[in-house]
Design a protein around this motif. Structure first.
Motif, PDB file in Angstrom:
ATOM      1  N   SER A   1      -9.884  -0.856   3.344  1.00 22.02           N
ATOM      2  CA  SER A   1     -10.765  -0.938   2.180  1.00 22.02           C
ATOM      3  C   SER A   1     -10.417  -2.103   1.263  1.00 22.02           C
ATOM      4  O   SER A   1     -11.275  -2.573   0.506  1.00 22.02           O
ATOM      5  CB  SER A   1     -10.701   0.371   1.396  1.00 22.02           C
ATOM      6  N   LYS A   2      -9.173  -2.589   1.343  1.00 22.00           N
ATOM      7  CA  LYS A   2      -8.733  -3.681   0.466  1.00 22.00           C
ATOM      8  C   LYS A   2      -8.590  -5.010   1.192  1.00 22.00           C
ATOM      9  O   LYS A   2      -8.549  -6.055   0.554  1.00 22.00           O
ATOM     10  CB  LYS A   2      -7.410  -3.306  -0.198  1.00 22.00           C
TER      11      LYS A   2
ATOM     12  N   ILE B   1      -6.937   3.022   3.528  1.00 17.27           N
ATOM     13  CA  ILE B   1      -6.627   2.290   2.301  1.00 17.27           C
ATOM     14  C   ILE B   1      -6.491   0.800   2.594  1.00 17.27           C
ATOM     15  O   ILE B   1      -6.999  -0.051   1.845  1.00 17.27           O
ATOM     16  CB  ILE B   1      -5.328   2.844   1.670  1.00 17.27           C
TER      17      ILE B   1
ATOM     18  N   PHE C   1       0.844  -1.184   0.000  1.00 16.92           N
ATOM     19  CA  PHE C   1       0.000   0.000   0.000  1.00 16.92           C
ATOM     20  C   PHE C   1       0.888   1.245   0.000  1.00 16.92           C
ATOM     21  O   PHE C   1       1.582   1.524   0.983  1.00 16.92           O
ATOM     22  CB  PHE C   1      -0.917   0.002   1.222  1.00 16.92           C
TER      23      PHE C   1
ATOM     24  N   LYS D   1      -5.150   7.914   7.073  1.00 17.36           N
ATOM     25  CA  LYS D   1      -5.420   7.735   5.647  1.00 17.36           C
ATOM     26  C   LYS D   1      -4.855   6.412   5.140  1.00 17.36           C
ATOM     27  O   LYS D   1      -5.482   5.725   4.318  1.00 17.36           O
ATOM     28  CB  LYS D   1      -4.817   8.904   4.864  1.00 17.36           C
TER      29      LYS D   1
ATOM     30  N   GLU E   1       1.458   5.305  -0.120  1.00 15.69           N
ATOM     31  CA  GLU E   1       0.761   6.517   0.293  1.00 15.69           C
ATOM     32  C   GLU E   1       0.490   7.408  -0.913  1.00 15.69           C
ATOM     33  O   GLU E   1       1.341   7.574  -1.795  1.00 15.69           O
ATOM     34  CB  GLU E   1       1.590   7.286   1.319  1.00 15.69           C
TER      35      GLU E   1
END
Length: 277
Positions: free
Chosen positions: A212-213, A209, A188, A205, A190
């Motif tokens: 959400s995955k 991410i 992931f 933030k 940024e």
């Protein structure tokens, strides 16, 4: 330029400025051949310099450099002086094999003989150290097994590193050390617009991410920081350990050497062992 005192007709001393070249040639009667095209050496202090032509200077052997080395010089010195055990052993073996010490008359006259083979000594197995865990219980570790890293991911806050190369180095090093490391779910990175946010907001933030995955929380998160002393370290640790309870390891991949993945795996393996106790 150099100041020199000259006396006038009244006997008064007047300071005039002349070049260092003129001082050595005209006042010291020393002929200089190529010093005009070379730098001069300051053998004095910074505020009171004393310049000497480089062609009049000589290097004296066995002189120690007492001033502090620069960062790049210190790194270069450590890299060149550091040798692995097998490399050091091979270098010593080559010296013993190629050097004919038996034919040295000085050693023979003193009754000194040098064997061309290494001396073998018996080793010993140290007893297992006693550990104190939990509520003060004594624990003797035995039948140690390396950890297995299965469900993990990478959180990359650094824009200048290649996370895929770091992941491959970590997996390859784990195979050599007996630690099985599966491939991460994902890396992931940024988003660029989040780098100007405060550290706490950047961490939040990043977790948005990740969540959400990934449907389930990962077993382990590897965090890549932009540099060693970074403001993201505290919020990231607090989010993982205090709020969510995920094992995490931070690293600042400025220069990844061969020893770096090994040191990293030692820390990661120790954290998983603490979870199993």
């Amino acid at each position: 330029m150099k100041q020199k005192g000259l006396k006038n007709e009244n006997g008064e001393t007047k300071a005039v400025e002349i070049t260092i070249y003129d001082y050595f040639v005209n006042h010291r009667n020393i002929q200089l051949h190529y010093s005009t095209d070379l730098p001069w050496i300051n053998v004095g202090k910074r505020k009171r310099p004393t310049y000497i032509p480089i062609e009049l200077c000589f290097l004296v052997s066995l002189q120690r450099y007492t001033k502090a080395l620069k960062t790049l010089q210190r790194v270069s010195l450590v890299e060149k002086s550091r040798q692995k055990s097998q490399e050091r052993m091979n270098a010593l073996f080559n010296v013993l094999r190629t050097s004919n010490y038996r034919a040295e008359p000085m050693l023979s006259s003193c009754g000194v003989s040098i064997n061309s083979n290494f001396t073998q000594v018996e080793g010993c197995v140290l007893p297992t150290p006693e550990l104190r865990v939990g509520n003060g219980d004594d624990f003797f570790p035995r039948n140690g097994k390396p950890s297995r890293i299965e469900r993990w991911a990478v959180a990359n806050f650094s824009a200048r590193c290649g996370p895929n190369n770091i992941v491959q180095s970590l997996i390859r090093c784990g195979e050599m050390k007996g630690i099985r490391i599966d491939h991460p779910f994902d890396v992931f990175n940024e988003m660029g617009q989040n780098r100007r946010l405060p550290p706490v907001a950047r961490v939040e933030k990043m977790f948005d991410i990740i969540q959400s995955k990934l449907s389930d929380a990962p077993q382990f998160l590897l965090c890549l920081l932009p540099d060693r002393k970074n403001a993201l370290f505290g919020p990231w640790k607090r989010k993982n350990l205090s709020e969510i309870g995920i094992v995490t390891q931070c690293m600042a991949p400025i220069k990844v050497t061969d020893q770096y993945p090994t040191n990293l795996l030692l820390k990661i393996n120790a954290k998983f062992i603490r979870l199993q106790l």
